[in-house]
Design a protein around this motif. Structure first.
Motif, PDB file in Angstrom:
ATOM      1  N   TRP A  84     102.935 -24.878  60.017  1.00 51.51           N
ATOM      2  CA  TRP A  84     103.579 -24.833  58.706  1.00 51.51           C
ATOM      3  C   TRP A  84     104.032 -26.213  58.248  1.00 51.51           C
ATOM      4  O   TRP A  84     103.809 -26.610  57.102  1.00 51.51           O
ATOM      5  CB  TRP A  84     104.769 -23.873  58.768  1.00 51.51           C
ATOM      6  CG  TRP A  84     105.602 -23.848  57.527  1.00 51.51           C
ATOM      7  CD1 TRP A  84     106.819 -24.436  57.340  1.00 51.51           C
ATOM      8  CD2 TRP A  84     105.287 -23.199  56.294  1.00 51.51           C
ATOM      9  NE1 TRP A  84     107.289 -24.186  56.077  1.00 51.51           N
ATOM     10  CE2 TRP A  84     106.357 -23.425  55.414  1.00 51.51           C
ATOM     11  CE3 TRP A  84     104.206 -22.435  55.850  1.00 51.51           C
ATOM     12  CZ2 TRP A  84     106.391 -22.930  54.123  1.00 51.51           C
ATOM     13  CZ3 TRP A  84     104.230 -21.945  54.559  1.00 51.51           C
ATOM     14  CH2 TRP A  84     105.308 -22.183  53.716  1.00 51.51           C
ATOM     15  N   GLU A 127     104.905 -21.275  48.751  1.00 53.18           N
ATOM     16  CA  GLU A 127     105.014 -19.913  49.270  1.00 53.18           C
ATOM     17  C   GLU A 127     103.937 -19.013  48.676  1.00 53.18           C
ATOM     18  O   GLU A 127     103.379 -18.157  49.363  1.00 53.18           O
ATOM     19  CB  GLU A 127     106.409 -19.346  48.972  1.00 53.18           C
ATOM     20  CG  GLU A 127     107.525 -19.978  49.796  1.00 53.18           C
ATOM     21  CD  GLU A 127     107.917 -21.353  49.283  1.00 53.18           C
ATOM     22  OE1 GLU A 127     107.503 -21.713  48.149  1.00 53.18           O
ATOM     23  OE2 GLU A 127     108.627 -22.080  50.013  1.00 53.18           O
ATOM     24  N   TRP A 137     104.069 -16.519  60.223  1.00 53.40           N
ATOM     25  CA  TRP A 137     105.190 -15.714  60.715  1.00 53.40           C
ATOM     26  C   TRP A 137     106.322 -16.621  61.207  1.00 53.40           C
ATOM     27  O   TRP A 137     107.491 -16.382  60.935  1.00 53.40           O
ATOM     28  CB  TRP A 137     104.749 -14.804  61.859  1.00 53.40           C
ATOM     29  CG  TRP A 137     103.704 -13.803  61.514  1.00 53.40           C
ATOM     30  CD1 TRP A 137     103.224 -13.486  60.284  1.00 53.40           C
ATOM     31  CD2 TRP A 137     102.971 -12.999  62.441  1.00 53.40           C
ATOM     32  NE1 TRP A 137     102.244 -12.540  60.382  1.00 53.40           N
ATOM     33  CE2 TRP A 137     102.062 -12.208  61.682  1.00 53.40           C
ATOM     34  CE3 TRP A 137     102.987 -12.862  63.816  1.00 53.40           C
ATOM     35  CZ2 TRP A 137     101.192 -11.304  62.278  1.00 53.40           C
ATOM     36  CZ3 TRP A 137     102.120 -11.961  64.415  1.00 53.40           C
ATOM     37  CH2 TRP A 137     101.236 -11.185  63.648  1.00 53.40           C
ATOM     38  N   VAL A 138     105.931 -17.637  61.963  1.00 55.17           N
ATOM     39  CA  VAL A 138     106.936 -18.567  62.493  1.00 55.17           C
ATOM     40  C   VAL A 138     107.664 -19.256  61.338  1.00 55.17           C
ATOM     41  O   VAL A 138     108.893 -19.374  61.343  1.00 55.17           O
ATOM     42  CB  VAL A 138     106.272 -19.610  63.416  1.00 55.17           C
ATOM     43  CG1 VAL A 138     107.280 -20.677  63.834  1.00 55.17           C
ATOM     44  CG2 VAL A 138     105.682 -18.931  64.648  1.00 55.17           C
ATOM     45  N   ALA A 139     106.899 -19.684  60.335  1.00 57.20           N
ATOM     46  CA  ALA A 139     107.525 -20.316  59.168  1.00 57.20           C
ATOM     47  C   ALA A 139     108.446 -19.343  58.448  1.00 57.20           C
ATOM     48  O   ALA A 139     109.555 -19.707  58.034  1.00 57.20           O
ATOM     49  CB  ALA A 139     106.444 -20.827  58.225  1.00 57.20           C
ATOM     50  N   SER A 173     110.135 -16.941  59.617  1.00 57.34           N
ATOM     51  CA  SER A 173     111.374 -16.662  60.351  1.00 57.34           C
ATOM     52  C   SER A 173     112.471 -17.663  59.998  1.00 57.34           C
ATOM     53  O   SER A 173     113.659 -17.386  60.196  1.00 57.34           O
ATOM     54  CB  SER A 173     111.103 -16.695  61.865  1.00 57.34           C
ATOM     55  OG  SER A 173     110.813 -18.022  62.298  1.00 57.34           O
ATOM     56  N   ASN A 174     112.066 -18.826  59.462  1.00 56.73           N
ATOM     57  CA  ASN A 174     113.039 -19.853  59.107  1.00 56.73           C
ATOM     58  C   ASN A 174     113.144 -20.103  57.606  1.00 56.73           C
ATOM     59  O   ASN A 174     114.001 -20.869  57.169  1.00 56.73           O
ATOM     60  CB  ASN A 174     112.667 -21.182  59.785  1.00 56.73           C
ATOM     61  CG  ASN A 174     112.720 -21.089  61.300  1.00 56.73           C
ATOM     62  OD1 ASN A 174     113.685 -20.581  61.857  1.00 56.73           O
ATOM     63  ND2 ASN A 174     111.683 -21.568  61.961  1.00 56.73           N
ATOM     64  N   GLU A 175     112.270 -19.478  56.828  1.00 52.44           N
ATOM     65  CA  GLU A 175     112.267 -19.674  55.378  1.00 52.44           C
ATOM     66  C   GLU A 175     112.602 -18.351  54.703  1.00 52.44           C
ATOM     67  O   GLU A 175     111.777 -17.450  54.627  1.00 52.44           O
ATOM     68  CB  GLU A 175     110.887 -20.165  54.922  1.00 52.44           C
ATOM     69  CG  GLU A 175     110.494 -21.510  55.478  1.00 52.44           C
ATOM     70  CD  GLU A 175     111.226 -22.652  54.802  1.00 52.44           C
ATOM     71  OE1 GLU A 175     111.746 -22.434  53.683  1.00 52.44           O
ATOM     72  OE2 GLU A 175     111.294 -23.740  55.394  1.00 52.44           O
ATOM     73  N   GLU A 176     113.841 -18.242  54.199  1.00 55.24           N
ATOM     74  CA  GLU A 176     114.303 -16.964  53.644  1.00 55.24           C
ATOM     75  C   GLU A 176     113.441 -16.512  52.470  1.00 55.24           C
ATOM     76  O   GLU A 176     113.131 -15.327  52.343  1.00 55.24           O
ATOM     77  CB  GLU A 176     115.759 -17.088  53.213  1.00 55.24           C
ATOM     78  CG  GLU A 176     116.366 -15.767  52.746  1.00 55.24           C
ATOM     79  CD  GLU A 176     117.849 -15.886  52.483  1.00 55.24           C
ATOM     80  OE1 GLU A 176     118.422 -14.932  51.927  1.00 55.24           O
ATOM     81  OE2 GLU A 176     118.431 -16.932  52.830  1.00 55.24           O
ATOM     82  N   ARG A 192     110.252 -15.121  53.928  1.00 54.23           N
ATOM     83  CA  ARG A 192     110.357 -14.040  54.911  1.00 54.23           C
ATOM     84  C   ARG A 192     110.125 -12.658  54.306  1.00 54.23           C
ATOM     85  O   ARG A 192     109.374 -11.853  54.848  1.00 54.23           O
ATOM     86  CB  ARG A 192     111.724 -14.081  55.587  1.00 54.23           C
ATOM     87  CG  ARG A 192     111.860 -13.103  56.768  1.00 54.23           C
ATOM     88  CD  ARG A 192     113.273 -13.126  57.320  1.00 54.23           C
ATOM     89  NE  ARG A 192     113.699 -14.503  57.549  1.00 54.23           N
ATOM     90  CZ  ARG A 192     114.913 -14.962  57.246  1.00 54.23           C
ATOM     91  NH1 ARG A 192     115.805 -14.161  56.675  1.00 54.23           N
ATOM     92  NH2 ARG A 192     115.230 -16.205  57.501  1.00 54.23           N
TER      93      ARG A 192
END
Length: 210
Positions: free
Chosen positions: A39, A66, A120-122, A124-127, A130
């Protein structure tokens, strides 16, 4: 009389085709960038350069980062479903559950799954990202389960069958995660063989075998 001339119509169709082709190149480039750079290294500019288009053209199709990468994961999901359907265009052969298990595992251990995993990993940290990715992945999960049920000839009215099919998908996803670190083909084939035997016991006789 006014209206659109034949020449205008002839010009519009190639423009529409070019627009679709540009969008396709951007999605493919986004998937490749996610798989290779993750990401953090996959900006709109990087994707645009890889696709061979200007940043402005990229933002015309996808106004935000996004938007671009959510569309890319949706593209990945559609490609995964299409790839599985293409393997069995007339349905799986009666009793050949191992082929179905192997095909599902392949979907979760290839570059398309790897690209989805980076998002998915991104997320988890980008509201902002998500919620969109979670909603999309829920739909993908339902579709994957439905395809697996059809191809396996599974009767989910029987106790434990739904959980067995879901367990297969969870196992395939786990193998996909493991493949990020090491590609152990022989071990994966042994796992596929064992899961096919377990599913034969859990699911019973396929409908076309009777």
């Amino acid at each position: 009389m006014g209206g659109v001339s034949t020449a205008d119509r002839a010009e519009r169709v190639p423009k529409q085709d070019r627009s679709r082709a540009t969008r396709q190149r951007l999605l493919e480039a986004a998937v490749a960038c996610l798989a290779e750079h993750g990401w953090a290294g996959s900006t709109v500019l990087v994707v645009a350069e890889r696709a061979g288009v200007s940043r402005g053209a990229a933002q015309h199709h996808f106004p935000t980062r996004e938007d671009l990468f959510t569309a890319a994961v949706e593209y990945v999901a559609e490609e995964r479903s299409g790839a599985l359907r293409a393997l069995f265009p007339d349905g799986a052969a009666a009793g050949d559950r191992r082929a179905v298990v192997a095909a599902l595992v392949d979907l979760y251990t290839g570059p398309l799954f790897r690209a989805a995993l980076h998002l998915w990993v991104a997320a988890s940290n980008e509201e902002q990202l998500r919620a969109r990715v979670t909603e999309l992945e829920a739909r993908v999960g339902r579709e994957s389960h439905r395809i697996a049920v059809e191809l396996l000839g599974a009767d989910e009215s029987r106790p434990g069958v739904r959980e067995s099919v879901q367990g297969l998908l969870d196992m395939a996803r786990g193998l996909g995660l493991a493949t990020l670190l090491t590609d152990d083909g022989p071990r994966r084939r042994r796992v596929v063989d064992q899961w096919a035997r377990l599913l034969d016991d859990a699911l019973g006789q396929a409908p076309d075998e009777g």
